[in-house]
Design a protein around this motif. Structure first.
Motif, mmCIF file in Angstrom:
data_model
loop_
_atom_site.group_PDB
_atom_site.id
_atom_site.type_symbol
_atom_site.label_atom_id
_atom_site.label_comp_id
_atom_site.label_asym_id
_atom_site.label_seq_id
_atom_site.Cartn_x
_atom_site.Cartn_y
_atom_site.Cartn_z
ATOM 1 N N VAL A 131 44.241 42.859 28.662
ATOM 2 C CA VAL A 131 43.587 43.148 29.956
ATOM 3 C C VAL A 131 42.090 42.441 29.625
ATOM 4 C CG1 VAL A 131 42.189 45.078 30.810
ATOM 5 C CG2 VAL A 131 44.380 45.428 30.153
ATOM 6 N N SER A 132 41.827 42.028 28.276
ATOM 7 C CA SER A 132 40.575 41.165 28.215
ATOM 8 C C SER A 132 40.542 39.790 29.028
ATOM 9 C CB SER A 132 40.069 40.776 26.908
ATOM 10 O OG SER A 132 40.694 41.620 26.000
ATOM 11 N N GLY A 133 41.763 39.295 29.228
ATOM 12 C CA GLY A 133 41.856 38.032 30.135
ATOM 13 C C GLY A 133 41.464 38.441 31.528
ATOM 14 N N GLU A 242 42.329 51.419 34.021
ATOM 15 C CA GLU A 242 40.952 52.221 33.251
ATOM 16 C C GLU A 242 40.205 51.543 32.068
ATOM 17 O OE1 GLU A 242 41.895 57.116 33.475
ATOM 18 O OE2 GLU A 242 42.963 55.780 32.167
ATOM 19 N N GLU A 243 41.312 50.700 31.497
ATOM 20 C CA GLU A 243 40.788 49.734 30.322
ATOM 21 C C GLU A 243 40.012 48.488 31.009
ATOM 22 O OE1 GLU A 243 40.820 49.972 27.329
ATOM 23 O OE2 GLU A 243 39.909 47.798 26.689
ATOM 24 N N LEU A 244 40.233 48.122 32.163
ATOM 25 C CA LEU A 244 39.538 47.018 32.698
ATOM 26 C C LEU A 244 38.261 47.695 33.047
ATOM 27 C CD1 LEU A 244 39.902 44.195 34.215
ATOM 28 C CD2 LEU A 244 40.147 45.395 36.276
ATOM 29 N N GLY A 272 50.741 42.158 37.852
ATOM 30 C CA GLY A 272 49.776 43.259 37.268
ATOM 31 C C GLY A 272 48.439 43.457 38.137
ATOM 32 N N LEU A 273 47.254 43.531 37.456
ATOM 33 C CA LEU A 273 45.976 43.662 38.134
ATOM 34 C C LEU A 273 45.663 42.678 39.128
ATOM 35 C CD1 LEU A 273 44.114 44.508 34.675
ATOM 36 C CD2 LEU A 273 44.175 46.118 36.471
ATOM 37 N N ARG A 291 46.866 38.729 37.700
ATOM 38 C CA ARG A 291 47.630 38.379 36.796
ATOM 39 C C ARG A 291 49.272 38.072 37.293
ATOM 40 N NH1 ARG A 291 48.311 38.363 31.469
ATOM 41 N NH2 ARG A 291 46.075 38.839 31.053
ATOM 42 N N TYR A 292 49.580 36.719 36.567
ATOM 43 C CA TYR A 292 51.071 36.414 36.991
ATOM 44 C C TYR A 292 51.656 36.087 35.836
ATOM 45 C CZ TYR A 292 48.172 32.266 36.839
ATOM 46 O OH TYR A 292 47.382 31.196 36.261
ATOM 47 N N ASP A 293 52.401 37.133 35.195
ATOM 48 C CA ASP A 293 53.115 36.898 33.867
ATOM 49 C C ASP A 293 54.524 36.339 33.940
ATOM 50 O OD1 ASP A 293 50.772 37.898 32.703
ATOM 51 O OD2 ASP A 293 51.580 39.796 32.186
#
Ligand code: HIS
Length: 387
Positions: A131-133, A242-244, A272-273, A291-293
């Motif tokens: 999530v830091s990214g 929440e972490e974000l 994701g986010l 996010r595009y994993d």
């Protein structure tokens, strides 16, 4: 009348100048966070980048090259950058941080609508799984917009994993989930409600799909979102949200952010986010990202990634005023004074002035030509020397 192809626009000098200034401030901020500038070709193969760009096909400009391959004009920079990163850059440093300012192309159906060619200024952070990214990406987005001079904007954050989980819990069918996603992507909430009511679900399940639309606001939304889930799956999405938020507080940018758990963006590669940026006075988002994993694995390299792109034109619309026209000077000369005029212009330019050097015999209407300069100097005999 010399018409341009549908959706194509000219950029006249004043707008060009404004754009250049704003772009340069933004890129400088991005590079100061360690993002390295990258350029890729405007044309890519349809079979690779074209397919993965995930924009509706009818929006792709396609052409055929001399060898008979189908090419596309890139509809965004994310897929081309994923292609280069997978084949070259990730051997060098992971995560790799890249920035760009480039034109992208999306064919339009009618005149007067959106531009078919427009500039995006953005970043991609590839190889960053946590999530830091995402938090860094949003913090940089805020910083870049503020440096461009924008203060009144909001970033709406959602999570595609959450929506997909909820749809899968309730609908158990991918096609039905796709139909619902389409309404959300089009932001057709009335259509979504009507569609959900026609799905013949139990009252409770119907309510779950309808409540999704009300999951908008600040931190409390995460709690409400958690309550809509029936099992563990989907919880990770909420935890990430929440972490974000926690990390955005550390960056001091959380005041720009609110949650919208029904948010679906136009790129289908998001995993994701994801987020959209809205500015006062502009109807469509001025930027978006997420996010595009799974995209890089389409280019044979498994790596998570996140990023965003801002539409320069929409940002300028939000900023309002165009750059003031700069002071500019004109030296009119004749043959005898050419050399002196060249020197005088060079001296003034060295002082930072904008100087037009004009042979007086090359102008038909001197009065009309000189009327828009701040000052005019005549270095001519015919006009009676300097004035
Ligand atoms: N390429 C996306 C924005 C983005 C950049 N990185 C991730 N998403 C778009 O054009 O909307």
């Amino acid at each position: 009348m010399f018409e341009k192809p549908l959706g194509m626009r000219d950029t006249l000098p004043l707008l060009y100048e404004t754009k250049m200034k704003v772009r340069s401030k933004m890129l400088q901020e991005m590079t100061s966070w360690g993002y390295q500038m990258i350029a890729t070709p405007a044309l890519e193969y349809y079979e690779t980048v074209g397919k993965e760009s995930a924009i509706q096909d009818q929006q792709l400009f396609t052409l055929i090259d001399q060898q008979g391959h189908t090419l596309v004009l890139r509809p965004d920079m994310t897929a081309p950058i994923a292609r280069v990163a997978a084949s070259k850059l990730l051997k060098y440093r992971i995560p790799v941080r890249l920035a760009y300012a480039a034109n992208v192309y999306r064919a339009q159906q009618r005149e007067g609508g959106r531009p078919a060619e427009f500039e995006q200024i953005g970043i991609e952070c590839i190889g960053h799984s946590t999530v830091s990214g995402d938090a860094e990406s949003i913090a940089l987005l805020v910083s870049v917009l503020r440096i461009a001079g924008l203060e009144n904007f909001k970033i709406s954050v959602g999570h595609i994993g959450y929506i997909k989980q909820l749809f899968s819990d309730v609908l158990h069918d991918e096609e039905r989930a796709e139909q619902c996603l389409k309404f959300l992507y089009e932001k057709n909430y009335v259509g979504y409600r009507e569609h959900v009511k026609k799905l013949a679900l139990s009252e409770a399940q119907e309510q779950r799909l309808l409540q999704l639309l009300s999951l908008r606001g600040l931190e409390e939304v995460c709690q409400q979102g958690r309550a809509l889930l029936e099992n563990e799956a989907g919880l990770q999405a909420i935890n990430e949200l929440e972490e974000l938020y926690k990390q955005l507080k550390d960056f001091g940018v959380h005041k720009y952010v609110s949650f919208d758990l029904s948010l679906v963006c136009h790129m289908s590669y998001y995993t994701g986010l994801l987020f959209e940026v809205y500015a006062d006075g502009v109807g469509s988002p001025i930027g978006s990202g997420g996010r595009y994993d799974n995209l890089l694995s389409k280019f044979n390299y498994k790596a998570p990634a996140t990023g965003f792109a801002i539409s320069t034109d929409r940002l300028l619309e939000a900023l309002g005023n165009l750059e003031e026209e700069k002071d500019s000077y004109c030296i009119l000369f004749d043959e005898q004074h050419r050399q002196a005029a060249i020197q005088a212009a060079a001296t003034m330019r060295a002082e930072g002035k904008v100087v037009v050097l004009q042979d007086i015999h090359g102008v038909k209407d001197v009065l009309a030509f000189t009327s828009s300069f701040t000052a005019v100097e005549y270095m001519t005999d015919s006009e009676g020397g300097k004035q």
